[in-house]
Design an enzyme around this catalytic site. Structure first.
Site, PDB file in Angstrom:
ATOM      1  N   ASN A   7      29.259  19.671   5.480  1.00 63.04           N
ATOM      2  CA  ASN A   7      28.787  18.331   5.825  1.00 63.04           C
ATOM      3  C   ASN A   7      28.177  17.749   4.548  1.00 63.04           C
ATOM      4  O   ASN A   7      27.054  18.069   4.182  1.00 63.04           O
ATOM      5  CB  ASN A   7      27.742  18.434   6.940  1.00 63.04           C
ATOM      6  CG  ASN A   7      27.229  17.079   7.377  1.00 63.04           C
ATOM      7  OD1 ASN A   7      27.563  16.055   6.775  1.00 63.04           O
ATOM      8  ND2 ASN A   7      26.410  17.070   8.410  1.00 63.04           N
ATOM      9  N   ARG A  90      33.067  17.529   7.890  1.00 63.66           N
ATOM     10  CA  ARG A  90      32.608  16.417   8.719  1.00 63.66           C
ATOM     11  C   ARG A  90      32.863  15.120   7.952  1.00 63.66           C
ATOM     12  O   ARG A  90      32.390  14.948   6.828  1.00 63.66           O
ATOM     13  CB  ARG A  90      31.118  16.550   8.995  1.00 63.66           C
ATOM     14  CG  ARG A  90      30.608  15.371   9.772  1.00 63.66           C
ATOM     15  CD  ARG A  90      29.123  15.256   9.713  1.00 63.66           C
ATOM     16  NE  ARG A  90      28.717  14.064  10.423  1.00 63.66           N
ATOM     17  CZ  ARG A  90      27.584  13.433  10.210  1.00 63.66           C
ATOM     18  NH1 ARG A  90      26.728  13.877   9.318  1.00 63.66           N
ATOM     19  NH2 ARG A  90      27.283  12.358  10.895  1.00 63.66           N
ATOM     20  N   HIS A 179      28.431   9.968  15.933  1.00 64.72           N
ATOM     21  CA  HIS A 179      27.984  11.196  16.619  1.00 64.72           C
ATOM     22  C   HIS A 179      29.060  11.698  17.581  1.00 64.72           C
ATOM     23  O   HIS A 179      28.753  12.403  18.549  1.00 64.72           O
ATOM     24  CB  HIS A 179      26.705  10.989  17.468  1.00 64.72           C
ATOM     25  CG  HIS A 179      25.489  10.595  16.702  1.00 64.72           C
ATOM     26  ND1 HIS A 179      24.626   9.603  17.149  1.00 64.72           N
ATOM     27  CD2 HIS A 179      24.981  11.065  15.545  1.00 64.72           C
ATOM     28  CE1 HIS A 179      23.635   9.482  16.291  1.00 64.72           C
ATOM     29  NE2 HIS A 179      23.816  10.346  15.298  1.00 64.72           N
ATOM     30  N   LEU A 208      19.698  11.913  21.101  1.00 64.28           N
ATOM     31  CA  LEU A 208      18.468  11.284  20.602  1.00 64.28           C
ATOM     32  C   LEU A 208      17.927  12.104  19.438  1.00 64.28           C
ATOM     33  O   LEU A 208      17.262  13.128  19.640  1.00 64.28           O
ATOM     34  CB  LEU A 208      17.424  11.187  21.725  1.00 64.28           C
ATOM     35  CG  LEU A 208      17.897  10.543  23.040  1.00 64.28           C
ATOM     36  CD1 LEU A 208      16.764  10.507  24.053  1.00 64.28           C
ATOM     37  CD2 LEU A 208      18.450   9.139  22.800  1.00 64.28           C
ATOM     38  N   GLY A 211      18.875   9.569  14.039  1.00 65.16           N
ATOM     39  CA  GLY A 211      19.866   8.590  14.474  1.00 65.16           C
ATOM     40  C   GLY A 211      20.095   8.849  15.948  1.00 65.16           C
ATOM     41  O   GLY A 211      20.076  10.004  16.365  1.00 65.16           O
ATOM     42  N   ARG A 240      15.947   2.883  12.093  1.00 66.07           N
ATOM     43  CA  ARG A 240      16.934   1.812  12.274  1.00 66.07           C
ATOM     44  C   ARG A 240      16.558   0.947  13.485  1.00 66.07           C
ATOM     45  O   ARG A 240      16.126   1.482  14.506  1.00 66.07           O
ATOM     46  CB  ARG A 240      18.330   2.392  12.500  1.00 66.07           C
ATOM     47  CG  ARG A 240      18.970   2.918  11.251  1.00 66.07           C
ATOM     48  CD  ARG A 240      20.302   3.578  11.520  1.00 66.07           C
ATOM     49  NE  ARG A 240      20.320   4.934  10.988  1.00 66.07           N
ATOM     50  CZ  ARG A 240      21.108   5.898  11.420  1.00 66.07           C
ATOM     51  NH1 ARG A 240      21.974   5.674  12.399  1.00 66.07           N
ATOM     52  NH2 ARG A 240      21.050   7.095  10.875  1.00 66.07           N
ATOM     53  N   ASN A 335      13.977  18.438  22.568  1.00 66.02           N
ATOM     54  CA  ASN A 335      12.612  18.967  22.402  1.00 66.02           C
ATOM     55  C   ASN A 335      11.484  18.155  23.014  1.00 66.02           C
ATOM     56  O   ASN A 335      10.388  18.686  23.190  1.00 66.02           O
ATOM     57  CB  ASN A 335      12.307  19.110  20.905  1.00 66.02           C
ATOM     58  CG  ASN A 335      13.135  20.196  20.274  1.00 66.02           C
ATOM     59  OD1 ASN A 335      13.026  21.354  20.644  1.00 66.02           O
ATOM     60  ND2 ASN A 335      13.998  19.821  19.346  1.00 66.02           N
ATOM     61  N   GLU A 384      27.174  20.616  16.429  1.00 67.88           N
ATOM     62  CA  GLU A 384      28.271  19.910  15.766  1.00 67.88           C
ATOM     63  C   GLU A 384      29.060  20.851  14.851  1.00 67.88           C
ATOM     64  O   GLU A 384      30.279  20.741  14.742  1.00 67.88           O
ATOM     65  CB  GLU A 384      27.720  18.718  14.981  1.00 67.88           C
ATOM     66  CG  GLU A 384      27.265  17.605  15.921  1.00 67.88           C
ATOM     67  CD  GLU A 384      26.401  16.552  15.249  1.00 67.88           C
ATOM     68  OE1 GLU A 384      25.231  16.838  14.974  1.00 67.88           O
ATOM     69  OE2 GLU A 384      26.893  15.440  15.028  1.00 67.88           O
TER      70      GLU A 384
END
Ligand code: AMP
Length: 397
Positions: A7, A90, A179, A208, A211, A240, A335, A384
């Site tokens: 990545n 990725r 995502h 969540l 990003g 953001r 979490n 991922e």
């Protein structure tokens, strides 16, 4: 087969080596500050302590060389170079060119280059990572796994903006979503956990993290997602803004005497829960502490964040004409129980009841709604890297 997952960002490179038979992580690490003073590589072989080495990394070729050196080190290494059977990369933006993962060849590289203007910070870095790996491992097959691919099933009414259609035709201005690897992994995993057929389930995934995005997955296909042309649209995120009235941009320019570039920087880096909390923090651990201590900025930011998540969930219930399960994933989703509880408090009308004890869970697969809840709510940790390794293996075995 051992799969190397890469990545690659503009100045960082995360990597994992995954055994495709057992799906175990054999080793993982991070190269930081590539091309900047003070660069370092950290590597954690499975079951051992993290090893960190400060070393010059003028470019990604050197970073990849160091990754291979760490993996194959005679003392702390975990594999021989010849054991790396494939590399999965990725890639952030595949535009409309890619609806699934693909084996990388010259044509694929050209197509990724062609959509680089849609992700100018990410795709060029991803391509540098591909080229560096090709140089270091010329005979190893490589696969591109796109953040946007899973969302390519969205129908036109979901992906088009209310703009002159010619802009879509000429410039491909539309909603793409991001995502995707996470939304795909979590929506499939929850079907497995529930013992239901993926192709007949209505699922809402709330990814969540710093990003953040929500997606609606109906009968095994993504039908809508909250991010758009870029990852700026949708939820209020760490820094953001998410959705705003586009007129705000011109308004800030006039009031603050700054240009569009400066406003875009504010929308990407100074907004979200960070901006709303009056610069307290973008991290939900700090915001939770602030919330509990009665800090007004933290309360304002968290309340706005949760409200927006609930609003998106409501809109996706409408889009799918119902929902069977809602999943929370990524750093905050996995979490932060008080965020989950606050979001779900808006959704009583769906017949959702939360199991407060189960909702205390951190980073584990768990049903957090009660047995009689009409809609089942789960925490499903995303993975991922594993999803990238699976796609890579499937195309290279
Ligand atoms: P991600 O982008 O998925 O890595 O998520 C990062 C965000 O998750 C952080 O900024 C935190 O807000 C949040 N986060 C991560 N770990 C925890 C935790 N143990 N408790 C609360 N929030 C967490």
């Amino acid at each position: 087969m051992k799969i190397l997952v890469i990545n690659c960002g503009s100045s960082s490179l995360k990597f994992q080596l995954i055994d495709s038979d057992t799906e175990a992580v054999i080793g993982k690490g991070l190269c930081e500050r590539i091309g900047i003073e003070g660069s370092k590589i950290s590597f954690t072989p499975a079951g051992k302590d993290k090893i960190t080495k400060e070393t010059p990394m003028p470019d990604h070729n050197e970073a990849i060389r160091l990754v291979i050196e760490a993996i194959t080190d005679p003392v702390n290494g975990v594999a021989q170079l010849s054991e790396i059977g494939a590399v999965g990369h990725r890639i952030v933006h595949g535009g409309e060119n890619f609806t699934s993962s693909v084996v990388i060849n010259d044509e694929v590289i050209k197509a990724i280059e062609e959509v680089s203007d849609l992700a100018p910070l990410h795709n060029p870095a991803n391509l540098i990572g591909i080229r560096a790996c090709q140089k270091a491992m010329p005979n190893v097959p490589m696969v591109a796994v796109f953040d946007t691919a899973f969302h390519q099933t969205m129908p036109e009414e979901a992906y088009l903006y209310g703009l002159p259609y010619s802009y879509y035709e000429k410039y491909k201005i539309r909603r793409y979503g991001f995502h995707g690897t996470s939304h795909s992994y979590v929506s499939k995993r929850v079907a497995e956990i529930m013992g239901k057929d993926y192709d007949s389930l209505k699922t809402i995934v709330c990814h969540l993290g710093n990003g953040a995005s929500v997606s609606a997955v109906k009968n095994g296909k993504c039908v809508d997602t909250s991010m758009g042309l870029t990852p700026l649209e949708g939820l209020i995120m760490g820094t953001r803004s998410g959705d705003i009235d586009p007129s705000v941009i011109d308004f800030i320019e006039q009031k603050e005497g700054i240009d569009t570039k400066a406003v875009m920087n504010i929308l990407n880096k100074k907004s979200g829960v960070f901006g709303l909390s009056d610069d307290l923090s973008s991290d939900f651990r700090d915001l939770e502490a602030g919330y509990n201590a009665g800090n007004k900025g933290a309360i304002r930011a968290v309340d706005a964040f949760c409200y927006k998540v609930a609003k998106y969930i409501g809109s996706y219930v409408a889009a799918m004409n119902g929902v069977d399960t809602i999943c929370f994933t990524a750093g905050i989703g996995e979490n932060t129980s008080f965020v989950r509880e606050k979001v779900l408090a808006y959704l009583g009308y769906l017949g959702i009841t939360i199991d407060k004890e189960a909702n205390k869970v951190h980073g584990e697969e768990k049903l957090i709604s009660t047995a009689d809840s009409k809609v089942k709510v789960y925490v499903v940790p995303t993975n991922e890297e594993l999803a990238i390794a699976r796609d890579t293996y499937a195309l290279c075995k």
